[in-house]
Design a protein around this motif. Sequence first.
Motif, mmCIF file in Angstrom:
data_model
loop_
_atom_site.group_PDB
_atom_site.id
_atom_site.type_symbol
_atom_site.label_atom_id
_atom_site.label_comp_id
_atom_site.label_asym_id
_atom_site.label_seq_id
_atom_site.Cartn_x
_atom_site.Cartn_y
_atom_site.Cartn_z
ATOM 1 N N THR A 188 -6.378 2.090 -13.756
ATOM 2 C CA THR A 188 -7.544 2.316 -12.901
ATOM 3 C C THR A 188 -7.169 2.274 -11.426
ATOM 4 O O THR A 188 -7.666 3.075 -10.620
ATOM 5 C CB THR A 188 -8.619 1.264 -13.198
ATOM 6 O OG1 THR A 188 -8.933 1.287 -14.587
ATOM 7 C CG2 THR A 188 -9.879 1.541 -12.392
ATOM 8 N N SER A 189 -6.289 1.359 -11.047
ATOM 9 C CA SER A 189 -5.876 1.275 -9.645
ATOM 10 C C SER A 189 -5.091 2.516 -9.225
ATOM 11 O O SER A 189 -5.240 3.001 -8.100
ATOM 12 C CB SER A 189 -5.036 0.023 -9.425
ATOM 13 O OG SER A 189 -3.856 0.050 -10.227
ATOM 14 N N LEU A 245 2.259 1.712 -3.490
ATOM 15 C CA LEU A 245 1.236 2.208 -4.400
ATOM 16 C C LEU A 245 0.960 3.683 -4.161
ATOM 17 O O LEU A 245 0.775 4.462 -5.110
ATOM 18 C CB LEU A 245 -0.049 1.391 -4.234
ATOM 19 C CG LEU A 245 -1.213 1.762 -5.163
ATOM 20 C CD1 LEU A 245 -0.813 1.584 -6.621
ATOM 21 C CD2 LEU A 245 -2.444 0.920 -4.837
ATOM 22 N N ASN A 283 0.829 -1.213 0.000
ATOM 23 C CA ASN A 283 0.000 0.000 0.000
ATOM 24 C C ASN A 283 0.861 1.258 0.000
ATOM 25 O O ASN A 283 0.539 2.242 -0.675
ATOM 26 C CB ASN A 283 -0.925 -0.004 1.216
ATOM 27 C CG ASN A 283 -1.960 -1.099 1.152
ATOM 28 O OD1 ASN A 283 -2.358 -1.525 0.061
ATOM 29 N ND2 ASN A 283 -2.403 -1.574 2.306
ATOM 30 N N VAL A 329 1.264 -3.855 -9.994
ATOM 31 C CA VAL A 329 0.407 -2.752 -10.416
ATOM 32 C C VAL A 329 -0.551 -3.299 -11.454
ATOM 33 O O VAL A 329 -0.137 -3.717 -12.536
ATOM 34 C CB VAL A 329 1.233 -1.584 -10.990
ATOM 35 C CG1 VAL A 329 0.320 -0.436 -11.365
ATOM 36 C CG2 VAL A 329 2.269 -1.117 -9.974
ATOM 37 N N HIS A 330 -1.825 -3.308 -11.156
ATOM 38 C CA HIS A 330 -2.784 -3.954 -12.045
ATOM 39 C C HIS A 330 -2.969 -3.155 -13.340
ATOM 40 O O HIS A 330 -2.681 -3.639 -14.434
ATOM 41 C CB HIS A 330 -4.114 -4.133 -11.323
ATOM 42 C CG HIS A 330 -3.997 -4.975 -10.080
ATOM 43 N ND1 HIS A 330 -3.797 -6.333 -10.130
ATOM 44 C CD2 HIS A 330 -4.031 -4.640 -8.757
ATOM 45 C CE1 HIS A 330 -3.729 -6.817 -8.894
ATOM 46 N NE2 HIS A 330 -3.858 -5.798 -8.044
ATOM 47 N N ASP A 331 -3.415 -1.912 -13.233
ATOM 48 C CA ASP A 331 -3.640 -1.097 -14.422
ATOM 49 C C ASP A 331 -3.764 0.360 -13.996
ATOM 50 O O ASP A 331 -3.594 0.712 -12.825
ATOM 51 C CB ASP A 331 -4.905 -1.565 -15.167
ATOM 52 C CG ASP A 331 -6.110 -1.686 -14.252
ATOM 53 O OD1 ASP A 331 -6.115 -1.018 -13.188
ATOM 54 O OD2 ASP A 331 -7.029 -2.442 -14.580
ATOM 55 N N ALA A 344 -7.598 5.368 -8.775
ATOM 56 C CA ALA A 344 -8.296 5.251 -7.494
ATOM 57 C C ALA A 344 -7.408 5.704 -6.338
ATOM 58 O O ALA A 344 -7.882 6.346 -5.388
ATOM 59 C CB ALA A 344 -8.749 3.808 -7.287
ATOM 60 N N GLU A 345 -6.121 5.389 -6.411
ATOM 61 C CA GLU A 345 -5.202 5.808 -5.347
ATOM 62 C C GLU A 345 -5.026 7.321 -5.351
ATOM 63 O O GLU A 345 -4.932 7.951 -4.282
ATOM 64 C CB GLU A 345 -3.852 5.124 -5.531
ATOM 65 C CG GLU A 345 -2.844 5.405 -4.429
ATOM 66 C CD GLU A 345 -3.274 4.880 -3.077
ATOM 67 O OE1 GLU A 345 -2.776 5.398 -2.058
ATOM 68 O OE2 GLU A 345 -4.115 3.940 -3.049
#
Length: 806
Positions: free
Chosen positions: A198-199, A159, A156, A194-196, A202-203
């Motif tokens: 979009t994540s 990210l 976290n 790291v997914h994409d 959102a962060e």
Amino acid sequence: MSELMDPEQHQLVLAEDIDQEHLHEHEQEQEVEHEQEEEPEPTPTATRGRKKKSLVWQHFTVVNGPGRMKRACCNLCKQTFAYSDGSKVAGTSHLKRHITLGSCPMLKATDRDHQYLLNSGVPQTATQTPEASPGERPAKRRYRVSGFSGATFDHNLSLSNLAKMVVLHDYPLHVVEQPAFLAFVESLQPRFQVHDATSVEAEVLSLYHKEKHNLMQVFGSIPGRISLAISLWTTSQTLGYVGLHGQFIDSDWKLHRRMLNYLMVTSPHSENALSEAIEVSLSDWNLKSKLFTITLDNNCSSHDIYSANLRDHLSNKDALLLKGQLFVVRCYAHVLNNVAQDVIASIHGIIYNIRESVKFIKASPSREEKFAEIALQLEIPSTKTLSLDTTTQWNTTYSMLCAALEYKQAFNLLETCDDNYNEAPSAEDWRKVEVACVYLKLLHDSANTVNNTEEPTSNIFYHEAWKIQLELKGSVQSKDPVVSSITKEMYDKFEKYWRDCSLILAVAVVMDPRYKMKLVDFSFKRIYGNEEGPKYVKMVEDALMELYNEYVAQPLPLTPAYVEQQQQEVADGGEHIETGITTENNTVSNVGNGVEEHENGGDQPKEAQVDDMDVKMEVDASEAPVEGEIEMNNNVTIQTEDIEVNNNVSIQQMEEDGNARDDIQPAAPIASTGDGLLDFDIYLSEMAVNQPKKPELEQYLEEMLQPRTNDFNILTWWKMNSFKYPTLSKLARDILAIPMAMAGGGTGLSVFGAGSANRILDDYRSSMRPDTLEAIFCAKDWYQFMPTSVPEPTTPGAMALVQFDM
């Protein structure tokens, strides 16, 4: 060891500290000097002094060179390096580089067999070097690296830092999906996924809401009002955005500027677009009651605000001071930019010729050499260099013209000796350039002052504006047609700014204790003459007094420092509680000066006198007061036993405008000492009550000016004098916080490029969702004022010294 070392290997250093190595080198120098003194002609095998301690000598051997020289020979590749010339030691840094950077060819072959565990930092078993003796363990190269050997990986936190990086450096959100970025992250920490995009989005939104909550708490505690700076942004579509910044001075008298909102508007140039955006922003941040002024850029006209319902709505609720006369402020940086563009437009054709001339000379080195020879032949003393300008930065155009002006003779001679060049300006053209540079310099110096000021409080802008107004007013009446033609458009635009903003500029400079009304009186007489000048000075004085009286009508809160002082005095025995403010059930009165403290009327009265009080008092002389008491508003009761109040002087006259007078010394407490002078003590108390007190503003203006020193800080001065002028300091806090310019010091934007061309969103930003775009713009602004550092490890012993051998 490979040619390109891994990132972790770049952190490796030799085990010996640099300071230790320098000490060894110094000892080696002393060894050589000692050898020279003892043995002028040393034998090749002679060795003196202490043993060499550096680890580098495990890989090198000192051999004799020609004469008295000595060289260091690599034990592996047999290359030799300078070590000593007989009088001075060369040191060992170059020897370390030969070993650690992989320059040694034998080490390159050996290091191919060495593999390191990247995650643990522990090397595999070292192989034997080619030069090692049979059965002998090879010498080890020891390295150390500082790191978090025991730190726990926090996904976290990683990210969150990634989202901050994207925000602060304007990276696109989809940067986290690029293969090169993924490979880089994989090499650092394979467990970080790291997914994409979009994540990350959102962060970013999560960080924005967190920081917004913190900032709302700050705005809720600011002691004064807040002023807004509004800018319009355009897109490739028909949409637009309104950016709103808030500027204020905190309780520690520090100037702050923060972005509040970045709102999309469907019709950016409509009449109600700005008023709607301002209304939304004020409601969002709960700042409706704290709005002071609004500063507009050159894309906004005053008509947009004056015609909106917002201004009238706030004025009707008494939210705006001085009936809104100071509500709208025009951006000084944009005015300078527009006036400078008028100067450039007046000689546009000449500037084109000069720009093409510079291009011609810069096209090849031979032309530059030829032009330099011409300048040398003409003995031109200029040290300036010809350079092309950037059309969006008018200061670069000014620099280009200044340099070209000094080489004007060289341009003319170049045209006669080079058939390919025919762009040299005429003598009349050079004359226009000279005049244009004079007035561009005036604007350039003013813009530099704004740019280089770290805390651009509003008082600094009056000095710049009145000098330009005076210069242009005289120049537009010049009999020289070149001067009058160039300055006509300049004066028309700047005079409109002066007419709209001279009042607020003057009020701001009055809050500067180095100038006060003296500079306003001096400058207005210079601009308007001795007959008309006093009329404009009177307008400033009346507006300032009216504004001050509005602040007087506001209650003075009990400052934290004063509360702390009271608490300390109570803790010390309650002997020196000087002033107080009541609530509904509590009354705190003067004790130290003979006025005692009452709580629900429970204590007996003492002999008292009235000294400086932070509350406004009024006594109706036509009504007989209760014996021993004077009633004040806010339920304050002061015991006045044995004191006769003169019916011709009210306490409000003494405490007019709710201000304390600093130069009146408090009378001694009424306490009989047995000397028979109790009547004299009562007389002193009566003098304190009947002494008329001047308003803070009047007292401030009558005092001597502060010295005009370079290290003077106006915010520090008001911080130190806020107790002396409790009401006037509130006014000064709000006035000095007005953002007179939306570019310059403290904003990150240059005054020289303050035009609308810089406020166009690219296609990528325009395609973003409005809430995401607002989060990115606001978070970037907020994070610029926060330290970005790697947090310390929380686990015991996480910070370790990793040493591994080779």
